[in-house]
Motif scaffolding. Sequence first.
Motif, PDB file in Angstrom:
ATOM      1  N   ASP A  61       0.835  -1.204   0.000  1.00 54.46           N
ATOM      2  CA  ASP A  61       0.000   0.000   0.000  1.00 54.46           C
ATOM      3  C   ASP A  61       0.866   1.249   0.000  1.00 54.46           C
ATOM      4  N   ILE A  62       0.324   2.298  -0.566  1.00 57.22           N
ATOM      5  CA  ILE A  62       0.934   3.624  -0.521  1.00 57.22           C
ATOM      6  C   ILE A  62       0.171   4.426   0.538  1.00 57.22           C
ATOM      7  N   SER A  63       0.901   5.072   1.426  1.00 55.01           N
ATOM      8  CA  SER A  63       0.283   5.916   2.458  1.00 55.01           C
ATOM      9  C   SER A  63       0.583   7.375   2.139  1.00 55.01           C
ATOM     10  N   LEU A  64      -0.429   8.203   2.276  1.00 53.86           N
ATOM     11  CA  LEU A  64      -0.278   9.634   1.994  1.00 53.86           C
ATOM     12  C   LEU A  64      -0.724  10.456   3.187  1.00 53.86           C
ATOM     13  N   ARG A  65       0.004  11.528   3.458  1.00 54.46           N
ATOM     14  CA  ARG A  65      -0.413  12.553   4.413  1.00 54.46           C
ATOM     15  C   ARG A  65      -0.461  13.861   3.629  1.00 54.46           C
ATOM     16  N   TYR A  66      -1.597  14.542   3.716  1.00 57.15           N
ATOM     17  CA  TYR A  66      -1.805  15.750   2.924  1.00 57.15           C
ATOM     18  C   TYR A  66      -2.697  16.708   3.706  1.00 57.15           C
ATOM     19  N   THR A  67      -2.777  17.933   3.209  1.00 56.27           N
ATOM     20  CA  THR A  67      -3.628  18.925   3.870  1.00 56.27           C
ATOM     21  C   THR A  67      -4.796  19.297   2.967  1.00 56.27           C
ATOM     22  N   ASN A  68      -5.781  19.960   3.572  1.00 54.47           N
ATOM     23  CA  ASN A  68      -6.935  20.371   2.776  1.00 54.47           C
ATOM     24  C   ASN A  68      -6.616  21.568   1.872  1.00 54.47           C
ATOM     25  N   ASP A  69      -5.366  22.040   1.871  1.00 52.66           N
ATOM     26  CA  ASP A  69      -4.935  23.074   0.923  1.00 52.66           C
ATOM     27  C   ASP A  69      -4.455  22.478  -0.400  1.00 52.66           C
ATOM     28  N   TYR A  70      -4.379  21.144  -0.483  1.00 51.90           N
ATOM     29  CA  TYR A  70      -3.991  20.492  -1.737  1.00 51.90           C
ATOM     30  C   TYR A  70      -4.993  20.897  -2.820  1.00 51.90           C
ATOM     31  N   ALA A  71      -4.498  21.243  -3.999  1.00 52.49           N
ATOM     32  CA  ALA A  71      -5.321  21.883  -5.019  1.00 52.49           C
ATOM     33  C   ALA A  71      -6.193  20.936  -5.847  1.00 52.49           C
ATOM     34  N   TYR A  72      -6.006  19.628  -5.705  1.00 54.52           N
ATOM     35  CA  TYR A  72      -6.714  18.687  -6.575  1.00 54.52           C
ATOM     36  C   TYR A  72      -7.472  17.653  -5.745  1.00 54.52           C
ATOM     37  N   SER A  73      -8.342  16.909  -6.405  1.00 57.48           N
ATOM     38  CA  SER A  73      -9.075  15.840  -5.724  1.00 57.48           C
ATOM     39  C   SER A  73      -8.375  14.492  -5.874  1.00 57.48           C
ATOM     40  N   ASN A  74      -7.336  14.455  -6.697  1.00 58.60           N
ATOM     41  CA  ASN A  74      -6.616  13.207  -6.887  1.00 58.60           C
ATOM     42  C   ASN A  74      -5.114  13.465  -6.975  1.00 58.60           C
TER      43      ASN A  74
END
Length: 161
Positions: A61-74
């Motif tokens: 699996d790939i794990s991602l940590r991101y914020t709601n400021d990310y500009a895209y939905s994917n």
Amino acid sequence: MKTSIYSIGAFLLLVAGLCSCRNKEVAFYSFNHLSPDGWDKQEIQTFLPEIEDTLSLYDIDISLRYTNDYAYSNLWLFVGYTDEEGRACTDTLECRLADVYGKWYGSGWGASYQQVIPFKKQFRFPQSGEYRFSVQQGMREDVIRHIDDIGLRVTKVMPAD
């Protein structure tokens, strides 16, 4: 009274579902922290799991940590690895981070989210030793921001008892 019966029924279904799932043993789990200035396409993230057991099957699996400021939905990723025959392969993986209404997937606190994206299920490593996995962002922009960390998790799938 109805609520209690429904609650007990839901609890029993949950327990039955959990008991029927396969057990998993984590063989490798590591995160790479990405620059706050953004993740450049040229910055390939590398993971080096050491695999001893070649008879077992693994989920990767790939794990991602991101914020709601990310500009895209994917997020599009190019994931490189060695296949069962020892050949170097690269797969393209689309990670859906938000639905069509902008609601973020994954779990989170505040503006930060974490999500696990399945990459390979029941993968068999051909020989023991160190394997190299590479992950490169494949978005149209050369540099994307607000993806904070990327990780790789390799879990051994254990047969159900």
